[in-house]
Design a protein around this motif. Structure first.
Motif, PDB file in Angstrom:
ATOM      1  N   GLY A 272       0.820  -1.205   0.000  1.00  0.00           N
ATOM      2  CA  GLY A 272       0.000   0.000   0.000  1.00  0.00           C
ATOM      3  C   GLY A 272       0.848   1.245   0.000  1.00  0.00           C
ATOM      4  N   VAL A 273       0.415   2.261   0.743  1.00  0.00           N
ATOM      5  CA  VAL A 273       1.146   3.521   0.844  1.00  0.00           C
ATOM      6  C   VAL A 273       1.145   3.982   2.295  1.00  0.00           C
ATOM      7  CG1 VAL A 273       0.641   4.258  -1.515  1.00  0.00           C
ATOM      8  CG2 VAL A 273      -0.943   4.867   0.329  1.00  0.00           C
ATOM      9  N   ALA A 274       2.144   4.798   2.615  1.00  0.00           N
ATOM     10  CA  ALA A 274       2.257   5.342   3.976  1.00  0.00           C
ATOM     11  C   ALA A 274       3.064   6.630   3.916  1.00  0.00           C
ATOM     12  CB  ALA A 274       2.923   4.332   4.916  1.00  0.00           C
ATOM     13  N   SER A 275       2.905   7.441   4.946  1.00  0.00           N
ATOM     14  CA  SER A 275       3.718   8.647   5.041  1.00  0.00           C
ATOM     15  C   SER A 275       5.092   8.292   5.597  1.00  0.00           C
ATOM     16  CB  SER A 275       3.037   9.671   5.958  1.00  0.00           C
ATOM     17  OG  SER A 275       3.170   9.276   7.319  1.00  0.00           O
ATOM     18  N   THR A 288      -3.496   6.046  10.850  1.00  0.00           N
ATOM     19  CA  THR A 288      -4.300   6.970  10.040  1.00  0.00           C
ATOM     20  C   THR A 288      -3.535   7.541   8.858  1.00  0.00           C
ATOM     21  OG1 THR A 288      -3.688   8.785  11.524  1.00  0.00           O
ATOM     22  CG2 THR A 288      -5.762   7.612  11.991  1.00  0.00           C
ATOM     23  N   ASP A 289      -2.231   7.219   8.762  1.00  0.00           N
ATOM     24  CA  ASP A 289      -1.448   7.720   7.627  1.00  0.00           C
ATOM     25  C   ASP A 289      -0.882   6.569   6.784  1.00  0.00           C
ATOM     26  OD1 ASP A 289       0.344   6.819   9.513  1.00  0.00           O
ATOM     27  OD2 ASP A 289       1.727   8.495   9.318  1.00  0.00           O
ATOM     28  N   SER A 290      -1.581   5.432   6.779  1.00  0.00           N
ATOM     29  CA  SER A 290      -1.174   4.308   5.933  1.00  0.00           C
ATOM     30  C   SER A 290      -2.403   3.521   5.492  1.00  0.00           C
ATOM     31  CB  SER A 290      -0.195   3.389   6.673  1.00  0.00           C
ATOM     32  OG  SER A 290      -0.822   2.751   7.776  1.00  0.00           O
ATOM     33  N   TRP A 291      -2.308   2.947   4.292  1.00  0.00           N
ATOM     34  CA  TRP A 291      -3.420   2.196   3.685  1.00  0.00           C
ATOM     35  C   TRP A 291      -2.822   0.985   2.970  1.00  0.00           C
ATOM     36  CZ3 TRP A 291      -2.491   7.276   3.720  1.00  0.00           C
ATOM     37  CH2 TRP A 291      -3.473   8.163   4.190  1.00  0.00           C
ATOM     38  N   CYS A 292      -3.566  -0.125   2.897  1.00  0.00           N
ATOM     39  CA  CYS A 292      -3.009  -1.298   2.228  1.00  0.00           C
ATOM     40  C   CYS A 292      -4.085  -2.325   1.916  1.00  0.00           C
ATOM     41  CB  CYS A 292      -1.922  -1.952   3.085  1.00  0.00           C
ATOM     42  SG  CYS A 292      -2.555  -2.750   4.586  1.00  0.00           S
ATOM     43  N   VAL A 293      -3.739  -3.288   1.053  1.00  0.00           N
ATOM     44  CA  VAL A 293      -4.460  -4.559   0.955  1.00  0.00           C
ATOM     45  C   VAL A 293      -3.521  -5.622   1.497  1.00  0.00           C
ATOM     46  CG1 VAL A 293      -5.977  -3.945  -0.949  1.00  0.00           C
ATOM     47  CG2 VAL A 293      -3.731  -4.907  -1.445  1.00  0.00           C
ATOM     48  N   GLU A 294      -4.092  -6.660   2.081  1.00  0.00           N
ATOM     49  CA  GLU A 294      -3.290  -7.615   2.849  1.00  0.00           C
ATOM     50  C   GLU A 294      -3.770  -9.037   2.604  1.00  0.00           C
ATOM     51  OE1 GLU A 294      -2.675  -6.657   7.077  1.00  0.00           O
ATOM     52  OE2 GLU A 294      -3.618  -8.584   7.512  1.00  0.00           O
ATOM     53  N   TRP A 295      -2.842  -9.924   2.313  1.00  0.00           N
ATOM     54  CA  TRP A 295      -3.138 -11.358   2.181  1.00  0.00           C
ATOM     55  C   TRP A 295      -2.653 -12.048   3.448  1.00  0.00           C
ATOM     56  CZ3 TRP A 295      -6.088 -14.616  -0.213  1.00  0.00           C
ATOM     57  CH2 TRP A 295      -5.810 -15.980  -0.171  1.00  0.00           C
ATOM     58  N   ASP A 325      -4.174   8.671  -6.866  1.00  0.00           N
ATOM     59  CA  ASP A 325      -4.539   9.940  -7.494  1.00  0.00           C
ATOM     60  C   ASP A 325      -4.529  11.008  -6.398  1.00  0.00           C
ATOM     61  OD1 ASP A 325      -5.637  12.133  -8.715  1.00  0.00           O
ATOM     62  OD2 ASP A 325      -7.219  11.031  -9.738  1.00  0.00           O
ATOM     63  N   LEU A 326      -3.441  11.737  -6.308  1.00  0.00           N
ATOM     64  CA  LEU A 326      -3.304  12.746  -5.262  1.00  0.00           C
ATOM     65  C   LEU A 326      -4.009  14.043  -5.600  1.00  0.00           C
ATOM     66  CD1 LEU A 326       0.427  12.018  -4.439  1.00  0.00           C
ATOM     67  CD2 LEU A 326      -1.511  11.665  -2.910  1.00  0.00           C
ATOM     68  N   GLU A 327      -4.405  14.213  -6.862  1.00  0.00           N
ATOM     69  CA  GLU A 327      -5.190  15.394  -7.231  1.00  0.00           C
ATOM     70  C   GLU A 327      -6.622  15.263  -6.717  1.00  0.00           C
ATOM     71  OE1 GLU A 327      -3.624  17.942  -8.580  1.00  0.00           O
ATOM     72  OE2 GLU A 327      -1.800  16.722  -8.541  1.00  0.00           O
ATOM     73  N   GLU A 328      -7.176  14.064  -6.835  1.00  0.00           N
ATOM     74  CA  GLU A 328      -8.555  13.809  -6.392  1.00  0.00           C
ATOM     75  C   GLU A 328      -8.620  13.225  -4.992  1.00  0.00           C
ATOM     76  OE1 GLU A 328     -11.264  14.652  -7.976  1.00  0.00           O
ATOM     77  OE2 GLU A 328     -10.210  15.430  -9.726  1.00  0.00           O
ATOM     78  N   GLY A 329      -7.476  12.834  -4.433  1.00  0.00           N
ATOM     79  CA  GLY A 329      -7.473  12.231  -3.106  1.00  0.00           C
ATOM     80  C   GLY A 329      -8.099  10.851  -3.113  1.00  0.00           C
ATOM     81  N   LYS A 330      -7.631   9.983  -4.023  1.00  0.00           N
ATOM     82  CA  LYS A 330      -8.219   8.653  -4.172  1.00  0.00           C
ATOM     83  C   LYS A 330      -7.127   7.598  -4.289  1.00  0.00           C
ATOM     84  CE  LYS A 330     -12.071  10.714  -6.690  1.00  0.00           C
ATOM     85  NZ  LYS A 330     -12.739  10.837  -8.000  1.00  0.00           N
ATOM     86  N   LEU A 331      -7.408   6.423  -3.726  1.00  0.00           N
ATOM     87  CA  LEU A 331      -6.493   5.289  -3.786  1.00  0.00           C
ATOM     88  C   LEU A 331      -7.284   4.059  -4.192  1.00  0.00           C
ATOM     89  CD1 LEU A 331      -3.686   3.977  -3.116  1.00  0.00           C
ATOM     90  CD2 LEU A 331      -4.571   3.636  -0.791  1.00  0.00           C
ATOM     91  N   ALA A 332      -6.749   3.265  -5.140  1.00  0.00           N
ATOM     92  CA  ALA A 332      -7.437   2.056  -5.587  1.00  0.00           C
ATOM     93  C   ALA A 332      -6.425   0.939  -5.784  1.00  0.00           C
ATOM     94  CB  ALA A 332      -8.204   2.318  -6.891  1.00  0.00           C
ATOM     95  N   PHE A 333      -6.880  -0.293  -5.506  1.00  0.00           N
ATOM     96  CA  PHE A 333      -6.056  -1.481  -5.681  1.00  0.00           C
ATOM     97  C   PHE A 333      -6.708  -2.384  -6.731  1.00  0.00           C
ATOM     98  CE2 PHE A 333      -5.307   0.043  -1.397  1.00  0.00           C
ATOM     99  CZ  PHE A 333      -3.916  -0.019  -1.274  1.00  0.00           C
ATOM    100  N   LEU A 343     -10.185  -4.289  -6.849  1.00  0.00           N
ATOM    101  CA  LEU A 343     -10.253  -4.962  -5.558  1.00  0.00           C
ATOM    102  C   LEU A 343     -10.856  -4.075  -4.475  1.00  0.00           C
ATOM    103  CD1 LEU A 343      -6.713  -6.657  -5.404  1.00  0.00           C
ATOM    104  CD2 LEU A 343      -8.909  -7.790  -5.837  1.00  0.00           C
ATOM    105  N   PHE A 344     -10.365  -2.828  -4.383  1.00  0.00           N
ATOM    106  CA  PHE A 344     -10.781  -1.959  -3.280  1.00  0.00           C
ATOM    107  C   PHE A 344     -10.440  -0.521  -3.639  1.00  0.00           C
ATOM    108  CE2 PHE A 344     -10.012   0.175   0.825  1.00  0.00           C
ATOM    109  CZ  PHE A 344     -11.166  -0.170   1.501  1.00  0.00           C
ATOM    110  N   GLU A 345     -11.242   0.407  -3.149  1.00  0.00           N
ATOM    111  CA  GLU A 345     -10.981   1.824  -3.362  1.00  0.00           C
ATOM    112  C   GLU A 345     -11.362   2.604  -2.124  1.00  0.00           C
ATOM    113  OE1 GLU A 345     -15.252   2.616  -5.574  1.00  0.00           O
ATOM    114  OE2 GLU A 345     -13.397   2.717  -6.722  1.00  0.00           O
ATOM    115  N   CYS A 346     -10.672   3.702  -1.882  1.00  0.00           N
ATOM    116  CA  CYS A 346     -10.998   4.516  -0.717  1.00  0.00           C
ATOM    117  C   CYS A 346     -10.465   5.929  -0.925  1.00  0.00           C
ATOM    118  CB  CYS A 346     -10.415   3.914   0.560  1.00  0.00           C
ATOM    119  SG  CYS A 346      -8.609   3.827   0.569  1.00  0.00           S
ATOM    120  N   PRO A 347     -11.068   6.905  -0.268  1.00  0.00           N
ATOM    121  CA  PRO A 347     -10.545   8.274  -0.322  1.00  0.00           C
ATOM    122  C   PRO A 347      -9.371   8.415   0.635  1.00  0.00           C
ATOM    123  CG  PRO A 347     -12.512   8.194   1.035  1.00  0.00           C
ATOM    124  CD  PRO A 347     -12.332   6.810   0.493  1.00  0.00           C
TER     125      PRO A 347
END
Length: 376
Positions: A272-275, A288-295, A325-333, A343-347
């Motif tokens: 995923g991504v993190a600060s 609150t500053d990291s997002w991911c998909v996990e197996w 997409d940092l312009e729209e504030g969106k993350l998708a896997f 698979l998954f999407e979130c703001p």
């Protein structure tokens, strides 16, 4: 048959799936429509939720927050009832002996579709001039045909709306709704995106040696991270993660970016991504500053967003595509093959740059994740 309206026709294209429940594979009984738009038998849905101890849509897996408040879809119930009635009324047209139906529970009327198609042997199935070989009462046939035409018209309207929705989804950029995070709806009826659609935003990030956990090692090209047989390969520093995690060097602060991770040689992982400021004793997705998909390595794929887990299913993606997409504030896997399956999407909403982030847990020596080299 004399006296029949030549403009009426039996809609032979109507199949049992149009009015069926995907759980019991029977005609809908007490249809309950969820907020995502999918409909199931109420009893089937409640039994499934009780068995799995969780509430989600069996079709798109969108969560159903709060206690279930299921309301009857009266239009679908009316269509299913008319379909059953039409099948029963047409049964006398059968040229052979009437089959004896198998006993069924009262709450599950028998599916009439197969019998309907068989009993229509005496009817001209063209949409222009229906003819009936037997002679039931004229008015009864008119009523049957009228009811079936009603079903045809309502379902035609539904197909028209579905077609318009499909056209709206055929855009170049991946669509990510701005509502709260949730699994993507079932997109099996839409054309998945070609992997090449992301080519113009593709990047090939490399692993950052300063944040790398001491029990991980990195390949010479800095694109493969592996659980080492020998811990403490690097000198400890406050910049290193306490668990087997790593960041990439690239700080993404604007624009759109896409990269892919090969997960085939890792039994337990998260991507995923993190600060950069994510605390080194914390775990990816649990901040609150990291997002991911996990197996999880136990037939469960999950997503983590704002410290909340969403179970996505039991299919393991061999390659995960990440769209930021940092312009729209969106993350998708995406599960990436020749085509990219959502698979998954979130703001996301952060004021600091984000880095590609990884977790190889379980500490099985030799487990590895590879950032795929893309043409940029």
């Amino acid at each position: 048959m004399a006296g029949l309206d030549a403009g009426r026709a039996i809609p032979v294209w109507l199949a049992e799936d149009d009015l069926g429940c995907i759980i019991c594979h029977d005609l809908l009984a007490w249809p309950a429509t969820l907020p995502c738009g999918h409909t199931f038998c109420r009893d089937c849905l409640l039994d499934l939720w009780a068995a799995r101890r969780s509430r989600f849509c069996p079709s798109c897996r969108e969560g159903a927050p709060g206690p279930p408040q299921l309301r009857k879809n009266t239009m679908l119930e009316d269509l299913a009832d008319k379909y059953r009635l039409a099948a029963r009324e047409l049964e006398p047209l059968s040229p052979g002996p009437e089959p004896t139906p198998a006993p069924r529970p009262a709450s599950r009327p028998g599916r009439p579709t197969a019998q309907l198609r068989t009993l229509l042997d005496g009817v001209d199935l063209s949409l222009a001039s229906p003819k009936v070989s037997s002679s039931p009462p004229e008015q009864k046939m008119k009523d049957i045909l009228h009811d079936l035409e009603d079903i045809q018209e309502k379902l035609r309207e539904n197909f028209t709306q579905k077609g318009a929705l499909e056209e709206q989804t055929q855009v170049e950029l991946p669509e990510v709704p701005s509502s709260s995070s949730r699994p993507l709806p079932d997109q099996s009826r839409f054309a998945p995106k070609k992997a090449s659609s992301f080519a113009r935003w593709a990047i090939s990030p490399t692993f950052d040696l300063e944040s790398l956990s001491c029990n991980l090692k990195v390949s010479v090209d800095l694109r493969t991270v592996t659980v080492s047989d020998f811990p403490m390969l690097y000198a400890w520093s406050p910049e290193r993660f306490a668990s087997s995690q790593a960041l990439c060097s690239q700080a993404l602060s604007s624009g759109q970016h896409y990269w892919e991770v090969d997960t085939q040689r890792c039994s337990h992982w998260a991507v995923g991504v993190a600060s950069r400021g994510m605390k080194r004793d914390q775990i990816l997705g649990r901040t609150t500053d990291s997002w991911c998909v996990e197996w999880k390595g136990a037939s469960q794929l999950s997503a983590w967003c704002m410290v909340k887990e969403t179970v996505l299913g039991s299919d393991r993606p061999s390659v995960v595509g990440i769209w930021l997409d940092l312009e729209e504030g969106k993350l998708a896997f995406y599960s990436k093959a020749d085509q990219a399956k959502p698979l998954f999407e979130c703001p996301i909403s952060v004021s600091v740059p984000l880095h590609p982030a990884f977790w190889l847990y379980g500490l099985d020596p030799g487990n590895s994740l590879t950032i795929r080299k893309m043409n940029v």
